[in-house]
Design a protein around this motif. Structure first.
Motif, PDB file in Angstrom:
ATOM      1  N   SER A  29       0.809  -1.214   0.000  1.00 22.79           N
ATOM      2  CA  SER A  29       0.000   0.000   0.000  1.00 22.79           C
ATOM      3  C   SER A  29       0.845   1.268   0.000  1.00 22.79           C
ATOM      4  O   SER A  29       1.932   1.317   0.584  1.00 22.79           O
ATOM      5  N   LYS A  30       0.292   2.252  -0.653  1.00 26.34           N
ATOM      6  CA  LYS A  30       0.945   3.547  -0.788  1.00 26.34           C
ATOM      7  C   LYS A  30       1.210   4.179   0.582  1.00 26.34           C
ATOM      8  O   LYS A  30       0.330   4.185   1.443  1.00 26.34           O
TER       9      LYS A  30
ATOM     10  N   GLN B 241      -4.099   0.616  -2.521  1.00 25.73           N
ATOM     11  CA  GLN B 241      -3.427  -0.560  -3.083  1.00 25.73           C
ATOM     12  C   GLN B 241      -2.678  -0.169  -4.349  1.00 25.73           C
ATOM     13  O   GLN B 241      -3.171   0.641  -5.142  1.00 25.73           O
ATOM     14  N   GLN B 242      -1.482  -0.741  -4.543  1.00 23.84           N
ATOM     15  CA  GLN B 242      -0.692  -0.478  -5.748  1.00 23.84           C
ATOM     16  C   GLN B 242      -0.392  -1.811  -6.417  1.00 23.84           C
ATOM     17  O   GLN B 242       0.069  -2.739  -5.755  1.00 23.84           O
TER      18      GLN B 242
ATOM     19  N   SER C  86      -3.927  -0.644 -11.892  1.00 22.06           N
ATOM     20  CA  SER C  86      -2.671  -0.161 -11.302  1.00 22.06           C
ATOM     21  C   SER C  86      -2.880   0.310  -9.866  1.00 22.06           C
ATOM     22  O   SER C  86      -1.931   0.465  -9.109  1.00 22.06           O
ATOM     23  N   SER C  87      -4.136   0.542  -9.494  1.00 21.28           N
ATOM     24  CA  SER C  87      -4.457   0.892  -8.108  1.00 21.28           C
ATOM     25  C   SER C  87      -5.945   0.627  -7.888  1.00 21.28           C
ATOM     26  O   SER C  87      -6.660   0.265  -8.815  1.00 21.28           O
TER      27      SER C  87
END
Ligand code: 6AU
Length: 293
Positions: free
Chosen positions: A157-158, A228-229, A222-223
């Motif tokens: 996660s970012k 989430q990434q 992509s997210s």
């Protein structure tokens, strides 16, 4: 990294934990490094998805606390429970509990409560933030059963707080408890030996092999708008040297359109099988290229 170039079958015997050896051996014989993550709220759907995906996966990851009607039938009860589906198909069950408390508390959370996780999960995840006591607490119940713990070295996660120092200390904690800690949730293969600071400078003499399981894998997104990434299987397995791809919504997104009275229709099962095979092949081909096959 010496281990990234070795096959799963070659690496298996060096793991003291029997469930780690089993996972590597299943991956090798089924030709899959796909771990399916099933974050759904009903037992029926969890088991329907598990049944459809079974032949394509080496591991299935649960979040027991998401399942609204969770009970004994979900896991160890009866012929249709997750345990039976796992035995029939040959995959390990991995409860993503992300324990994060003192040893005594996690021991109770692991073995008691309504989930009785230690009675059915081959692996559980835990944060390293409390220090080594968390591993000792889990080991009390895990070791007699040969079960394994996977430590979160990093998150997908970012903005996650797991910097290099945290990852390294997590690695050291694992190194001290290799009989129960089988590997990491991580985004790349980090250290191989205590003297390392970078993934590729392993001193082969005191190198220690761990499993790296990597979430945040999707072929389409992509997210997710909530931090989430996502990366591709090639990026995870070939470029970053991780061993297992953990895929959730990339495989089961849209499944609710194929429910008939709560039961997954044949068309829905076909969708799960098709997507599992797509990820399985991408992950496996990336692994074969990595080991130079
Ligand atoms: O493929 P997704 O995004 O649908 O699901 C990813 C799954 C979720 C998360 O709880 C989990 O992987 N996860 C974890 C794990 C496995 O511990 C760590 C992390 O950093 N990111 C992550 O997504 O069930």
């Amino acid at each position: 990294s010496p281990f990234a170039r070795l096959s799963y079958a070659t690496r298996a015997p060096s793991f003291p934990n029997p469930t780690a050896r089993r996972l590597l051996s299943l991956a090798s014989s089924k030709r899959t490094n796909l771990c399916l993550s099933v974050d759904v709220t009903s037992t029926q759907l969890l088991l329907d998805i598990a049944d459809a995906a079974g032949p394509y996966i080496c591991a299935l990851k649960t979040h027991a606390d998401i399942v609204e009607d969770f009970d004994f039938e979900t896991t160890v009860g009866g012929e249709k429970g997750l345990k039976a589906v796992a035995e029939k198909n040959g995959f390990v069950i991995f409860e993503d509990r992300k324990f994060a408390d003192i040893g005594n508390t996690v021991h109770l959370q692991y073995s008691s409560g309504i989930h009785h996780i230690s009675s059915w999960a081959d692996f559980v995840t835990a944060h390293s933030v409390p220090g080594p006591g968390i591993v000792s607490g889990l080991a009390k119940a895990a070791k007699p059963l040969g079960r394994g713990v996977i430590l979160l070295a990093e998150m997908s996660s970012k903005g996650n707080l797991c910097d290099e120092m945290y990852r390294k200390k997590t690695w050291e904690m694992a190194r001290e408890n290799r009989d129960v800690v089988v590997g990491f949730i991580g985004m790349q293969r980090y250290f191989e030996s205590a003297s390392d600071s970078a993934p590729d400078s392993a001193a082969e003499s005191d190198a220690t092999d761990f499993l790296y399981l990597t979430p945040g894998v999707s072929l389409t997104a992509s997210s997710d708008g909530l931090g989430q990434q996502y990366r591709t299987p090639e990026d995870v397995v070939e470029t970053s040297g991780c061993d297992f791809i953990i895929v959730g919504r990339g495989i089961y997104a849209g499944v609710e359109e194929h429910l008939d009275g709560g039961v997954l229709s044949e068309k829905g099962k076909e969708m799960i099988r098709r997507r599992c095979e797509e990820y399985r092949k991408r992950g496996w081909d990336a692994y074969e290229r990595r080991i130079g096959k």
